[in-house]
Design a protein around this motif. Structure first.
Motif, short mmCIF file in Angstrom:
data_model
loop_
_atom_site.label_atom_id
_atom_site.label_comp_id
_atom_site.label_asym_id
_atom_site.label_seq_id
_atom_site.Cartn_x
_atom_site.Cartn_y
_atom_site.Cartn_z
N THR A 11 0.85 -1.20 0.00
CA THR A 11 0.00 0.00 0.00
C THR A 11 0.88 1.25 0.00
O THR A 11 0.63 2.20 -0.76
CB THR A 11 -0.93 0.01 1.24
N ALA A 12 1.94 1.23 0.81
CA ALA A 12 2.85 2.37 0.85
C ALA A 12 3.57 2.52 -0.49
O ALA A 12 3.75 3.63 -1.00
CB ALA A 12 3.85 2.19 1.98
N PHE A 13 3.95 1.38 -1.09
CA PHE A 13 4.71 1.42 -2.34
C PHE A 13 3.85 1.95 -3.50
O PHE A 13 4.28 2.82 -4.25
CB PHE A 13 5.23 0.02 -2.68
N TYR A 14 2.64 1.40 -3.65
CA TYR A 14 1.82 1.79 -4.81
C TYR A 14 1.08 3.11 -4.58
O TYR A 14 0.73 3.80 -5.52
CB TYR A 14 0.83 0.68 -5.17
N GLY A 15 0.85 3.44 -3.30
CA GLY A 15 0.27 4.74 -2.98
C GLY A 15 -1.23 4.84 -3.26
O GLY A 15 -1.90 3.86 -3.59
N GLU A 16 -1.71 6.07 -3.12
CA GLU A 16 -3.13 6.37 -3.33
C GLU A 16 -3.57 5.91 -4.72
O GLU A 16 -2.77 5.92 -5.65
CB GLU A 16 -3.34 7.89 -3.25
N GLY A 17 -4.81 5.55 -4.84
CA GLY A 17 -5.34 5.26 -6.17
C GLY A 17 -5.09 3.84 -6.62
O GLY A 17 -5.30 3.51 -7.77
N THR A 18 -4.62 2.99 -5.71
CA THR A 18 -4.43 1.58 -6.06
C THR A 18 -5.27 0.72 -5.13
O THR A 18 -5.19 0.87 -3.91
CB THR A 18 -2.94 1.18 -5.96
N ASP A 19 -6.08 -0.15 -5.69
CA ASP A 19 -6.83 -1.12 -4.88
C ASP A 19 -6.10 -2.45 -4.93
O ASP A 19 -5.72 -2.91 -6.00
CB ASP A 19 -8.25 -1.31 -5.44
N LEU A 20 -5.91 -3.05 -3.75
CA LEU A 20 -5.21 -4.34 -3.67
C LEU A 20 -6.21 -5.45 -3.37
O LEU A 20 -7.12 -5.28 -2.55
CB LEU A 20 -4.14 -4.30 -2.58
N PHE A 21 -6.00 -6.58 -4.02
CA PHE A 21 -6.86 -7.76 -3.82
C PHE A 21 -5.95 -8.93 -3.49
O PHE A 21 -5.14 -9.35 -4.34
CB PHE A 21 -7.64 -8.06 -5.11
N PHE A 22 -6.05 -9.44 -2.27
CA PHE A 22 -5.22 -10.57 -1.89
C PHE A 22 -5.96 -11.85 -2.29
O PHE A 22 -7.09 -12.10 -1.88
CB PHE A 22 -4.93 -10.56 -0.39
#
Ligand code: ATP
Length: 204
Positions: free
Chosen positions: A96-107
């Motif tokens: 989350t810190a690496f990709y920053g705002e505007g990225t949704d992560l799906f595990f």
């Protein structure tokens, strides 16, 4: 992966000991179903749930070889290069810190792993960083997954059931039974060249 456009990234964590065709199939299905820009394969450093596993560099190499040349697949060393046991929460915080705002992560997890959700480190914090996408597996249905209020949102994705496991592949290699149809061809070559999973090898 730069610029300000909104991104959707799937994260497929695993031991990848070895990477096999069900991993590729899951990533492909979820990428299409959720319209992801990228699926990041993340080999674990020290999988605390498993007693025996091959060295991290072999598992990393097999993941690189197995995803090689597939558009929209990438491999991360984030868990391998972090010391100590691997926890999904730590990975999601870092990504989350690496990709920053505007990225949704799906595990992305198989239903077998998702059924263990209650044992994950600080599972109630995970939902702030990602949704958890579940895939049924022979012997493990979506309905086997127990969730509680405050735990991350679960999003089941339907994919064909695939009766492939790394455990079975390791046993096949050891017993000199066929396994080449279960893994990407470069992974089979790597297993042979490195003598992985044979009787007497460190990974056996
Ligand atoms: P092992 O047999 O050593 O436990 P594995 O085949 O489960 O290994 P992993 O690398 O641990 O492979 O799996 C990574 C992720 O992929 C996990 O979330 C796992 O549940 C999921 N997965 C692996 N194989 C399948 C499958 N055949 N169907 C659905 N999910 C799978």
């Amino acid at each position: 992966m730069s610029g300000s456009a909104h991104r959707r990234i799937g994260v497929l964590g695993g031991t990848f000991d070895p990477m096999h065709n069900a991993h590729t199939a899951i990533a492909t299905e979820v990428k299409r179903a959720l319209d992801l820009d990228l699926v990041l394969f993340v080999p674990t450093g020290e999988p605390w749930q498993k007693e025996h596993y091959s060295n991290a560099e072999d598992r990393f190499m097999m993941t690189v070889l197995g995803t090689g040349g597939v558009p929209g697949f990438a491999v991360s060393r984030i868990e391998i290069d972090r010391r100590g046991p691997t926890y999904t929460l730590d990975t999601m915080v870092s990504l989350t810190a690496f990709y920053g705002e505007g990225t949704d992560l799906f595990f992305i997890v198989g239903a077998d792993a998702a059924a263990q959700l209650g044992t994950w480190k600080k599972v109630e914090e995970l939902g702030a960083y990602c949704e958890v996408v579940t895939i049924a597996r022979p012997g493990f249905a979506h309905s086997d997954i127990i969730t509680k209020p405050g735990w991350p949102a679960l999003r089941p994705v339907t994919a064909p059931l695939m009766d492939i496991s790394a455990t079975d592949i390791r046993e096949r290699v050891r017993a000199r039974r066929p396994y080449a149809d279960l893994v990407p061809a470069p992974v089979a070559r790597y297993i042979e060249e490195r003598g992985l999973y044979r009787e007497g090898s460190r990974s056996a």
